[in-house]
Design a protein around this motif. Structure first.
Motif, PDB file in Angstrom:
ATOM      1  N   SER A  39       4.097   0.332 -16.769  1.00 40.91           N
ATOM      2  CA  SER A  39       5.457   0.758 -16.438  1.00 40.91           C
ATOM      3  C   SER A  39       6.244   1.139 -17.689  1.00 40.91           C
ATOM      4  CB  SER A  39       6.195  -0.348 -15.681  1.00 40.91           C
ATOM      5  OG  SER A  39       5.649  -0.497 -14.395  1.00 40.91           O
ATOM      6  N   VAL A  40       6.123   0.335 -18.734  1.00 41.45           N
ATOM      7  CA  VAL A  40       6.832   0.635 -19.984  1.00 41.45           C
ATOM      8  C   VAL A  40       6.272   1.929 -20.595  1.00 41.45           C
ATOM      9  CG1 VAL A  40       7.253  -0.163 -22.348  1.00 41.45           C
ATOM     10  CG2 VAL A  40       7.509  -1.743 -20.429  1.00 41.45           C
ATOM     11  N   ALA A  41       4.949   2.097 -20.563  1.00 37.32           N
ATOM     12  CA  ALA A  41       4.336   3.302 -21.127  1.00 37.32           C
ATOM     13  C   ALA A  41       4.749   4.552 -20.354  1.00 37.32           C
ATOM     14  CB  ALA A  41       2.812   3.165 -21.146  1.00 37.32           C
ATOM     15  N   ILE A  42       4.832   4.465 -19.026  1.00 40.08           N
ATOM     16  CA  ILE A  42       5.258   5.606 -18.219  1.00 40.08           C
ATOM     17  C   ILE A  42       6.662   6.024 -18.636  1.00 40.08           C
ATOM     18  CG2 ILE A  42       6.028   6.246 -15.887  1.00 40.08           C
ATOM     19  CD1 ILE A  42       3.567   4.709 -14.824  1.00 40.08           C
ATOM     20  N   ASN A  43       7.542   5.049 -18.765  1.00 47.14           N
ATOM     21  CA  ASN A  43       8.919   5.374 -19.116  1.00 47.14           C
ATOM     22  C   ASN A  43       9.034   5.877 -20.544  1.00 47.14           C
ATOM     23  OD1 ASN A  43      11.934   4.842 -19.671  1.00 47.14           O
ATOM     24  ND2 ASN A  43      11.633   4.758 -17.458  1.00 47.14           N
ATOM     25  N   VAL A  87       3.589  16.364 -26.384  1.00 39.55           N
ATOM     26  CA  VAL A  87       2.169  16.084 -26.158  1.00 39.55           C
ATOM     27  C   VAL A  87       1.908  14.577 -26.239  1.00 39.55           C
ATOM     28  CG1 VAL A  87      -0.166  16.402 -27.101  1.00 39.55           C
ATOM     29  CG2 VAL A  87       1.394  18.359 -26.922  1.00 39.55           C
ATOM     30  N   ILE A  88       2.496  13.925 -27.245  1.00 42.00           N
ATOM     31  CA  ILE A  88       2.339  12.468 -27.372  1.00 42.00           C
ATOM     32  C   ILE A  88       2.942  11.786 -26.144  1.00 42.00           C
ATOM     33  CG2 ILE A  88       3.089  10.432 -28.685  1.00 42.00           C
ATOM     34  CD1 ILE A  88       2.836  12.226 -31.219  1.00 42.00           C
ATOM     35  N   GLY A  89       4.120  12.242 -25.718  1.00 39.93           N
ATOM     36  CA  GLY A  89       4.765  11.674 -24.531  1.00 39.93           C
ATOM     37  C   GLY A  89       3.905  11.812 -23.292  1.00 39.93           C
ATOM     38  N   THR A  90       3.278  12.969 -23.136  1.00 38.62           N
ATOM     39  CA  THR A  90       2.407  13.186 -21.980  1.00 38.62           C
ATOM     40  C   THR A  90       1.209  12.256 -22.029  1.00 38.62           C
ATOM     41  OG1 THR A  90       3.113  15.490 -21.830  1.00 38.62           O
ATOM     42  CG2 THR A  90       1.053  14.914 -20.732  1.00 38.62           C
ATOM     43  N   THR A  91       0.643  12.078 -23.214  1.00 36.75           N
ATOM     44  CA  THR A  91      -0.507  11.176 -23.379  1.00 36.75           C
ATOM     45  C   THR A  91      -0.111   9.733 -23.058  1.00 36.75           C
ATOM     46  OG1 THR A  91      -1.383  12.632 -25.095  1.00 36.75           O
ATOM     47  CG2 THR A  91      -2.270  10.402 -25.010  1.00 36.75           C
ATOM     48  N   VAL A  92       1.043   9.306 -23.546  1.00 37.66           N
ATOM     49  CA  VAL A  92       1.522   7.945 -23.272  1.00 37.66           C
ATOM     50  C   VAL A  92       1.795   7.779 -21.773  1.00 37.66           C
ATOM     51  CG1 VAL A  92       3.424   6.321 -23.685  1.00 37.66           C
ATOM     52  CG2 VAL A  92       2.433   7.586 -25.596  1.00 37.66           C
ATOM     53  N   PHE A  93       2.390   8.801 -21.147  1.00 41.28           N
ATOM     54  CA  PHE A  93       2.684   8.758 -19.710  1.00 41.28           C
ATOM     55  C   PHE A  93       1.398   8.606 -18.889  1.00 41.28           C
ATOM     56  CE2 PHE A  93       3.217  10.667 -15.570  1.00 41.28           C
ATOM     57  CZ  PHE A  93       4.422  10.162 -15.133  1.00 41.28           C
ATOM     58  N   VAL A  94       0.391   9.427 -19.190  1.00 42.54           N
ATOM     59  CA  VAL A  94      -0.870   9.375 -18.444  1.00 42.54           C
ATOM     60  C   VAL A  94      -1.561   8.029 -18.667  1.00 42.54           C
ATOM     61  CG1 VAL A  94      -3.185  10.385 -18.275  1.00 42.54           C
ATOM     62  CG2 VAL A  94      -1.175  11.869 -18.356  1.00 42.54           C
TER      63      VAL A  94
END
Length: 138
Positions: A39-43, A87-94
């Motif tokens: 949950s924290v990583a998605i946000n 790109v980093i945000g997308t990787t963390v989200f996934v």
């Protein structure tokens, strides 16, 4: 060892049956930790994506100023993938979504679902810290 699907195999449980089975404490703890981290990583990923898009917007505005305000038609709009932050945000989200998904293998959904409210809290924190948004009471 028996053949797959043989008489010694475990029956497949429905969600309701799984929620009534006693799981070991380590499994529930692991599921809760994975759920919280997910949950924290998605946000975090979502907020990093927003930061990346804002950075791209600023770059486009600077490019316009450098070109003397000429037409946008000369240069195509920047793609989100041009922003390293996005790109980093997308990787963390996934990664967060995968952690959340994995958490359901270790703990009952009735315990994990309320944990997703942590996304609201982290959204407030990251919005304030990363995106410099003002927090207001309603």
């Amino acid at each position: 060892g028996g053949a797959p699907g043989g008489g010694g195999s475990q029956p497949v449980l429905t969600d309701e049956e799984r929620d009534t089975v006693e799981l070991p404490l380590w499994s529930i703890a692991l599921g809760l930790v994975l759920g919280l981290l997910g949950s924290v990583a998605i946000n975090t990923g979502n907020n990093l994506q927003s930061m990346g898009l804002k950075e791209l917007q600023k770059r486009e505005e600077l490019d316009e100023l450098d070109n003397g305000g000429s037409d946008e038609a000369e240069k195509p709009a920047r793609e989100p993938s041009e922003s390293r932050t996005w790109v980093i945000g997308t990787t963390v989200f996934v990664t967060g979504a995968l952690l959340n998904f994995a958490s359901y293998a270790f703990a009952p959904s009735v315990m994990l679902a309320p944990l997703e409210s942590i996304q609201f809290v982290t959204n407030i924190i990251f919005g304030r810290v990363l995106l410099k948004k003002k927090i207001r009471k309603r």
